[in-house]
Design a protein around this motif. Sequence first.
Motif: not given
Length: 210
Positions: A46-51
């Motif tokens: 969904r376009g997010a990630g590690t953080w």
Amino acid sequence: MKSYVLLDHDGVLVDTEQWYFAAGRRALAEVGVELDEARYLRDMARGAGTWTQARAAGVDETTIDRLRVARDAYYQELLRTEPIEIDGVVDALAELAPYVRMAIVTTAKRADFELIHAGRQIVPFMDFVLVREDYEHSKPHPEPYATALRRFAAAPEEAVVVEDSARGLASAVAAGIDCVVVHHAFTASQDFSAATHRIGSLSELKSLVL
């Protein structure tokens, strides 16, 4: 027949997806947070990630900024030392080059992209490259692929996107472009039901495009 091929980068042209994850996992471990791979892949889709996981664990933004710098350094270290070639990519591009115009549309930062392609043979096949600094909204937003269409002065139906991730597929679909998903073990669990075609390797693309 398609006239334009818009290629994602990480996982399609070079095998870097798992190293980016590994760099983020190493950075988060410094503050005692375990980066869960399955959740990372869901966030990534969904376009997010590690953080996202860092914030959920209560890590403050100042610390995240510091960890981001560390992650980027770890990633570049891995790019210099780990194997990232995908067999057959250069041959597949050479086969396509006489028939179509190609571009890379990536969320990679320019510094990482330039490090990856120092001495490699991929970029000479491309009309242009769009990196993360070249557009405002990242995948799954349609802007990256819509920007590439404008650069080519092409209509969506004249182009095909090649992706390996659900967020990249969503970006292509939102831009109105057919999308071929090439298999990558790291992202294989994601939802690719909206893809026009699924292929095992880039060598299969020519028969779909021409």
